[in-house]
Scaffold this motif. Structure first.
Motif, PDB file in Angstrom:
ATOM      1  N   ARG A   1      -4.097  -3.552  -4.418  1.00  0.00           N
ATOM      2  CA  ARG A   1      -5.181  -4.335  -5.005  1.00  0.00           C
ATOM      3  C   ARG A   1      -4.883  -5.824  -4.942  1.00  0.00           C
ATOM      4  O   ARG A   1      -3.767  -6.265  -5.192  1.00  0.00           O
ATOM      5  CB  ARG A   1      -5.451  -3.898  -6.434  1.00  0.00           C
ATOM      6  CG  ARG A   1      -4.298  -4.042  -7.401  1.00  0.00           C
ATOM      7  CD  ARG A   1      -4.676  -3.338  -8.701  1.00  0.00           C
ATOM      8  NE  ARG A   1      -3.724  -3.511  -9.767  1.00  0.00           N
ATOM      9  CZ  ARG A   1      -2.904  -2.544 -10.192  1.00  0.00           C
ATOM     10  NH1 ARG A   1      -2.903  -1.370  -9.603  1.00  0.00           N
ATOM     11  NH2 ARG A   1      -2.100  -2.764 -11.213  1.00  0.00           N
TER      12      ARG A   1
ATOM     13  N   CYS B   1      -7.129  -1.906   1.236  1.00  0.00           N
ATOM     14  CA  CYS B   1      -7.245  -0.923   2.314  1.00  0.00           C
ATOM     15  C   CYS B   1      -8.691  -0.507   2.549  1.00  0.00           C
ATOM     16  O   CYS B   1      -8.982   0.174   3.524  1.00  0.00           O
ATOM     17  CB  CYS B   1      -6.386   0.301   2.009  1.00  0.00           C
ATOM     18  SG  CYS B   1      -6.987   1.288   0.628  1.00  0.00           S
TER      19      CYS B   1
ATOM     20  N   LEU C   1      -9.111  -6.782  -8.481  1.00  0.00           N
ATOM     21  CA  LEU C   1      -8.916  -5.331  -8.335  1.00  0.00           C
ATOM     22  C   LEU C   1      -9.609  -4.769  -7.098  1.00  0.00           C
ATOM     23  O   LEU C   1     -10.120  -3.656  -7.124  1.00  0.00           O
ATOM     24  CB  LEU C   1      -9.432  -4.573  -9.565  1.00  0.00           C
ATOM     25  CG  LEU C   1      -8.691  -4.748 -10.881  1.00  0.00           C
ATOM     26  CD1 LEU C   1      -9.187  -3.706 -11.880  1.00  0.00           C
ATOM     27  CD2 LEU C   1      -7.201  -4.593 -10.698  1.00  0.00           C
TER      28      LEU C   1
ATOM     29  N   GLY D   1      -7.526   4.172  -0.684  1.00  0.00           N
ATOM     30  CA  GLY D   1      -8.338   3.816  -1.850  1.00  0.00           C
ATOM     31  C   GLY D   1      -8.041   4.554  -3.120  1.00  0.00           C
ATOM     32  O   GLY D   1      -8.778   4.432  -4.099  1.00  0.00           O
ATOM     33  N   ILE D   2      -6.961   5.336  -3.143  1.00  0.00           N
ATOM     34  CA  ILE D   2      -6.663   6.129  -4.329  1.00  0.00           C
ATOM     35  C   ILE D   2      -5.701   5.397  -5.278  1.00  0.00           C
ATOM     36  O   ILE D   2      -5.896   5.370  -6.483  1.00  0.00           O
ATOM     37  CB  ILE D   2      -6.022   7.481  -3.917  1.00  0.00           C
ATOM     38  CG1 ILE D   2      -6.969   8.280  -3.031  1.00  0.00           C
ATOM     39  CG2 ILE D   2      -5.566   8.280  -5.122  1.00  0.00           C
ATOM     40  CD1 ILE D   2      -8.104   8.954  -3.747  1.00  0.00           C
ATOM     41  N   CYS D   3      -4.649   4.801  -4.698  1.00  0.00           N
ATOM     42  CA  CYS D   3      -3.503   4.396  -5.528  1.00  0.00           C
ATOM     43  C   CYS D   3      -3.614   3.006  -6.130  1.00  0.00           C
ATOM     44  O   CYS D   3      -2.899   2.697  -7.078  1.00  0.00           O
ATOM     45  CB  CYS D   3      -2.215   4.494  -4.716  1.00  0.00           C
ATOM     46  SG  CYS D   3      -2.045   3.196  -3.462  1.00  0.00           S
ATOM     47  N   PHE D   4      -4.455   2.153  -5.605  1.00  0.00           N
ATOM     48  CA  PHE D   4      -4.632   0.795  -6.116  1.00  0.00           C
ATOM     49  C   PHE D   4      -3.371  -0.069  -5.977  1.00  0.00           C
ATOM     50  O   PHE D   4      -3.291  -1.117  -6.596  1.00  0.00           O
ATOM     51  CB  PHE D   4      -5.106   0.802  -7.578  1.00  0.00           C
ATOM     52  CG  PHE D   4      -6.582   1.026  -7.711  1.00  0.00           C
ATOM     53  CD1 PHE D   4      -7.114   2.298  -7.619  1.00  0.00           C
ATOM     54  CD2 PHE D   4      -7.448  -0.037  -7.915  1.00  0.00           C
ATOM     55  CE1 PHE D   4      -8.472   2.513  -7.720  1.00  0.00           C
ATOM     56  CE2 PHE D   4      -8.816   0.171  -8.018  1.00  0.00           C
ATOM     57  CZ  PHE D   4      -9.330   1.442  -7.920  1.00  0.00           C
ATOM     58  N   GLU D   5      -2.397   0.362  -5.204  1.00  0.00           N
ATOM     59  CA  GLU D   5      -1.206  -0.469  -5.043  1.00  0.00           C
ATOM     60  C   GLU D   5      -1.492  -1.683  -4.164  1.00  0.00           C
ATOM     61  O   GLU D   5      -0.758  -2.654  -4.200  1.00  0.00           O
ATOM     62  CB  GLU D   5      -0.057   0.356  -4.440  1.00  0.00           C
ATOM     63  CG  GLU D   5       0.658   1.237  -5.449  1.00  0.00           C
ATOM     64  CD  GLU D   5       1.489   0.436  -6.450  1.00  0.00           C
ATOM     65  OE1 GLU D   5       0.965  -0.505  -7.064  1.00  0.00           O
ATOM     66  OE2 GLU D   5       2.676   0.774  -6.606  1.00  0.00           O
TER      67      GLU D   5
ATOM     68  N   ARG E   1      -9.429  -3.090  -3.579  1.00  0.00           N
ATOM     69  CA  ARG E   1      -8.454  -2.323  -2.798  1.00  0.00           C
ATOM     70  C   ARG E   1      -8.463  -2.856  -1.370  1.00  0.00           C
ATOM     71  O   ARG E   1      -9.432  -2.676  -0.648  1.00  0.00           O
ATOM     72  CB  ARG E   1      -8.809  -0.839  -2.841  1.00  0.00           C
ATOM     73  CG  ARG E   1      -8.688  -0.232  -4.241  1.00  0.00           C
ATOM     74  CD  ARG E   1      -9.392   1.086  -4.350  1.00  0.00           C
ATOM     75  NE  ARG E   1     -10.839   0.933  -4.238  1.00  0.00           N
ATOM     76  CZ  ARG E   1     -11.692   1.945  -4.128  1.00  0.00           C
ATOM     77  NH1 ARG E   1     -11.240   3.185  -4.107  1.00  0.00           N
ATOM     78  NH2 ARG E   1     -12.977   1.721  -4.032  1.00  0.00           N
TER      79      ARG E   1
ATOM     80  N   PRO F   1       0.803  -1.222   0.000  1.00  0.00           N
ATOM     81  CA  PRO F   1       0.000   0.000   0.000  1.00  0.00           C
ATOM     82  C   PRO F   1       0.840   1.278   0.000  1.00  0.00           C
ATOM     83  O   PRO F   1       1.890   1.343   0.648  1.00  0.00           O
ATOM     84  CB  PRO F   1      -0.790  -0.086   1.303  1.00  0.00           C
ATOM     85  CG  PRO F   1      -0.796  -1.513   1.676  1.00  0.00           C
ATOM     86  CD  PRO F   1       0.427  -2.126   1.089  1.00  0.00           C
ATOM     87  N   LEU F   2       0.355   2.263  -0.714  1.00  0.00           N
ATOM     88  CA  LEU F   2       1.002   3.568  -0.751  1.00  0.00           C
ATOM     89  C   LEU F   2       0.131   4.594  -0.022  1.00  0.00           C
ATOM     90  O   LEU F   2       0.576   5.253   0.894  1.00  0.00           O
ATOM     91  CB  LEU F   2       1.208   3.987  -2.215  1.00  0.00           C
ATOM     92  CG  LEU F   2       1.785   5.376  -2.465  1.00  0.00           C
ATOM     93  CD1 LEU F   2       3.227   5.451  -1.995  1.00  0.00           C
ATOM     94  CD2 LEU F   2       1.720   5.717  -3.964  1.00  0.00           C
ATOM     95  N   CYS F   3      -1.133   4.694  -0.428  1.00  0.00           N
ATOM     96  CA  CYS F   3      -1.955   5.806   0.073  1.00  0.00           C
ATOM     97  C   CYS F   3      -2.825   5.411   1.260  1.00  0.00           C
ATOM     98  O   CYS F   3      -3.219   6.263   2.038  1.00  0.00           O
ATOM     99  CB  CYS F   3      -2.822   6.383  -1.041  1.00  0.00           C
ATOM    100  SG  CYS F   3      -4.277   5.396  -1.415  1.00  0.00           S
ATOM    101  N   GLY F   4      -3.151   4.130   1.375  1.00  0.00           N
ATOM    102  CA  GLY F   4      -3.966   3.669   2.492  1.00  0.00           C
ATOM    103  C   GLY F   4      -5.411   4.134   2.454  1.00  0.00           C
ATOM    104  O   GLY F   4      -6.168   3.882   3.386  1.00  0.00           O
TER     105      GLY F   4
END
Lengths: 83, 377, 422
Positions: A56, A68, A64, A50-54, A66, A45-48
């Motif tokens: 997923r 977080c 897909l 729901g924005i970045c989808f890292e 998220r 996770p990057l943003c924690g």
């Protein structure tokens, strides 16, 4: 504080996590990346939020998702091999 | 202010880019004027399917030459060339008969085809519905990424001395000159108008010809799902839907991208220019696809977008000199075939510009053609 | 597709949205609040699995609920072109939301900048790490470095410390002199000053650097070795987590789809928080980063304006303008420095979804070309990470937003058009 543990299946392995945790937090506590990037690098996770989808993952067959944004549920099946 | 170039190309979609490249290779000093960014409009919105079609001899000639030129050229990896071929899917016996007829028609013209029965179709595309009757495999069709192909063509043109100017908006095209929005006036021995839907406006809405109308389309792309489909899949009923008289239609058209994503089309709405995604068209398009790929529903869709195809009344582009403006060559109105026919269009434009024997009968595409005349001629 | 009807639809349940909802509902409007998260509060009021929801959030939520405002979670807006009918998606698929007035309280997300190693697990956002801890990430005993810019760095550092983290250093890119001037400016704002001093007190003993930023991260055994550029030269720390966030960027996607005017990365509004689209309001960080008090004032103004209480709304707008000035000071103080534009190496990934190295953008002139020619921004996040980065790095404005705003399956996409089943 989380009272009782839930059982999650992550990439085929049973793990116990406290109730109330997000799937992203659960994976991070297990030191597991959420996915592999298209060139094969581990990502977490990057943003924690729901924005970045890292973070997923595939949850109960749905791709897909998220991690977080989802709370762990008993019996949940999580796959971290998503592209 | 006046400036001189041998040839001005108005529009840097893939058709303009290909024309710039062909003219520059012929030794013309080319200047390309693009009102926005190269390859950013209809070119970017399309699927990038390079295919032969048999709607008419004219269309076949232009698509066949176009496809041959695509195949003959070296493309950088960014163009994502994929020689996946096309399978035209026959739903029932009648369509399978039509496929057989097409196969013979193509074979007589030297196009490689293969007829697939129901089983062969399933072997080729396991995700297809098992009730389908068969298919027509056209092995030499391919898939490309149009924006990078456009960039590559422009880079080739530049290597031959062409000047490419984005963000330069042409207001009006005269014979051998153009006027820009910033009041600059440029003249040249030759002006090629490859401005798609904008073409009639740039030519001052000439009363005599050149009707180009918008046909809006929707596309949706999935997340990576490698191998879900392996060929470009199109329903045989596609042409009926594509060129039929109805104002709104959808057809099944699925494409594997090099990235592993699945690109799904297609819809057509005549004279609709509002760019927003229309849920009813999207729903109809996906419902149509589900009849062929029943498991497509669970794939994640990442993005939906629309584009406007520049279409003509007889489904053939205008490629030729304007009758009363001999220093102006039009190359516009390619509808959904601009990617396939960009290179053949450019070759024809270069032949006409150089007064060489044209590679294809130019009367089919003449700006002042009369459809009736050609049909009987 | 199911439908939910209301008079005032509030998108986003952070402070701005909840204040708008409470105010409008207290004025008698029928209000529905939706949010992508499973719990209300947004980011600043995010519920923690350990400590629950902050009490100020509970108070506002209580007000909204007792005035009759309804909440529906989790619902994420998927498409929006008609402001009286939005399409959202939740656990049970798509749903249509009908309203007369729309209040966009979409919040903000962090601006992430690429530097070598920024994609390694363990490197995350500042707000990102805070959110993960609130979601249950065990931070006790973990070594953390915090870098980037803005007051969020201090707030998160203090909070992580209280959760047991060893905060080894805070690296703020803004110059010390500007931050000090900003601090002096707080003398006129006793509430904020007390908050700031409280934070510094909670951070006693934690090294705080200014004019400092991360330059690279490498994996060293089970740790991350993070290197920073500081005024005393290079500084290296072995950590478990590097949180790096370079300020906040308004979330504007829904507003962009509706066609609201957006300037300077934020939605343009008037005194009453009205956007350029009739009956569409925007509040909180969506209209510019200015903190929680501004968000509350915006929300109150919007709530009153929705109810047609123009005189009251005008009075509320005065408080709103005062709070918004704090946002201007924030922007001046924490403006990103030029050196940050050069952090990425040619092979550093700019688009994390598509693994596009920044070198691939060499021949691109704008965000759209980056997408079309280099696949940058083509992935599931739709450019929400690389877009704000490139806005700073290259001055490129974001490419157009496309539906769906969150990935939907083809089945869900085809259901967007189904008539309501009642």
């Amino acid at each position: 504080m989380a009272e009782h543990d839930l059982r999650l299946r992550v990439d085929g392995r049973d793990v116990e996590v406290p109730a109330g945790h997000s799937v992203a937090a659960a994976l991070a506590n297990l030191r597991l990346p959420a996915r592999r990037s298209i060139r094969g690098h581990a990502r977490a996770p990057l943003c924690g939020m729901g924005i970045c989808f890292e973070c997923r993952v595939t949850i109960d067959g749905k791709r897909l998702v998220r991690a977080c944004m989802v709370e762990c549920k008993d019996g949940m099946e999580v796959l971290t091999r998503d592209g | 202010m006046t400036d001189v170039a041998d040839a001005i190309v108005v529009g840097a979609g893939i058709v303009g880019a290909a024309c710039a490249d062909a003219l520059a290779q012929d030794g013309w000093r080319v200047r390309v004027l693009e009102r926005a960014r190269p390859g950013g409009r209809a070119t970017a919105a399309g699927m990038g399917h390079v295919l032969v079609l048999d709607d008419s001899e004219a269309q076949f000639a232009l698509t066949r030459l176009g496809r041959d030129l695509w195949r003959a050229r070296d493309w950088p990896p960014s163009v994502e060339r994929d020689d996946c071929g096309t399978i035209w899917v026959a739903a029932d016996d009648a369509e399978f008969d039509a496929a057989r007829g097409k196969s013979e028609w193509y074979a007589a013209r030297g196009v490689r085809t293969g007829l697939l029965d129901a089983r062969a179709l399933r072997d080729a595309e396991p995700e297809l519905h098992e009730g389908l009757r068969g298919g027509l495999h056209i092995a030499d069709d391919l898939v490309v990424h149009p924006p990078t192909a456009t960039a590559h063509l422009l880079a080739c043109a530049r290597a031959h001395g062409a000047l490419v100017e984005p963000l330069r908006s042409v207001r009006v095209v005269g014979d051998g000159n153009v006027e820009l929005d910033d009041d600059t006036r440029l003249s040249a021995a030759l002006v090629v108008v490859a401005a798609g839907l904008d073409t009639p406006r740039l030519l001052g809405h000439r009363p005599d010809a050149l009707r180009i109308r918008a046909k809006k389309g929707h596309l949706v792309i999935s997340d990576r799902a490698p191998g879900f489909v392996r060929h470009q899949l199109v329903e045989l009923g596609y042409l009926k839907s594509a060129h039929g008289g109805t104002a709104r239609s959808v057809a099944f058209n699925a494409q594997p991208r090099r990235s592993g994503q699945l690109l799904l089309g297609s819809s057509r709405q005549v004279d609709v220019v509002e760019p927003r995604v229309e849920h009813d068209m999207l729903a109809a398009m996906i419902a149509r696809a589900m009849r062929f790929l029943p498991r497509i529903g669970s794939l994640p869709g990442l993005r939906v977008w629309t584009g406007l195809r520049p279409s003509t009344d007889d489904n053939l582009p205008f490629i030729g000199r304007l009758p009363d403006a001999p220093r102006t060559i039009v190359a516009a109105g390619h509808e959904g075939l601009g990617i396939t026919t960009s290179l053949s269009t450019a070759k024809l434009v270069a032949d006409l510009a150089a007064d060489r024997t044209p590679c294809i009968d130019p009367r089919w595409f003449a700006c002042d053609r009369s459809t009736a005349e050609l049909a009987h001629g | 597709m199911d439908e939910l009807d209301c008079e005032v639809l509030v998108v986003g349940a952070g402070p701005a949205g909840v204040a708008a909802a409470a105010t409008a509902a207290e004025c008698g409007r029928d209000v529905l609040v939706v949010d992508d998260n499973r719990h209300p509060g947004g980011q600043i009021w995010r519920r923690s699995v350990a400590t629950g929801t902050p009490s100020i959030a509970e108070r506002w939520l209580g007000r909204a609920q007792s005035a009759g405002a309804r909440f529906a979670f989790p619902l994420r807006i998927a498409d929006a072109h008609d402001p009286t009918r939005l399409v959202a998606v939740g656990d049970d698929g798509p749903i249509a939301l009908r309203c007369e007035q729309l209040v966009l309280a979409l919040g903000a997300s962090e601006r992430f900048l690429p530097f070598p190693g920024w994609t390694i697990p363990g490197v995350c956002g500042v707000g990102g790490l805070q959110a993960l801890v609130k979601q249950g990430l065990a931070i006790r005993g973990q070594r953390v470095a915090i870098a980037g810019s803005g007051p969020l760095l201090l707030a998160v550092a203090a909070s992580l410390r209280e959760h047991g983290a060893c905060v080894l250093g805070i690296f703020e890119q803004a110059p010390r002199s500007r931050v000090r001037r900003f601090g002096l400016g707080l003398l006129a704002r006793p509430g904020k000053l007390a908050h700031g001093l409280g934070l510094l007190n909670r951070l006693r003993g934690v090294p705080r650097h200014h004019d400092a930023w991360p330059t690279r991260v490498e994996v060293r055994g089970s740790s991350l070795r993070a290197t920073f550029r500081t005024t005393h030269g290079e500084r290296t720390l072995d950590v478990d987590w590097l949180a790096a966030g370079f300020g906040l960027v308004p979330n504007v996607d829904v507003a962009a789809l509706l066609g609201c005017r957006i300037e300077d990365e934020r939605v343009v509004v008037d005194e009453f928080t009205r956007t350029t689209i009739p009956d569409v309001f925007a509040v909180g960080e969506t209209i510019g980063i200015a903190g929680v008090e501004a968000a509350l004032s915006d929300g109150i103004t919007a709530g009153l304006a929705c109810a047609g209480r123009d005189a009251d709304a005008r009075r509320a707008a005065r408080a709103r303008y005062r709070e918004r000035r704090f946002g201007d000071a924030l922007a001046r103080t924490y403006a990103l420095r030029d050196e940050l534009r050069a952090l990425a190496a040619p092979d550093t990934v700019i688009c994390r979804c598509e693994d596009t190295p920044i070198a691939d953008l060499a021949h691109c002139a704008d965000a759209r070309e980056a997408k079309l020619l280099a696949r940058c921004g083509m992935g599931p996040c739709q450019g929400r990470v690389c877009g704000p980065a490139l806005a700073f790095l290259r001055g490129w404005s974001r490419d157009s937003v496309r539906p769906p705003l969150v990935p939907l399956t083809f089945s869900e996409l085809s259901a967007l058009d189904e008539p309501p089943c009642r």
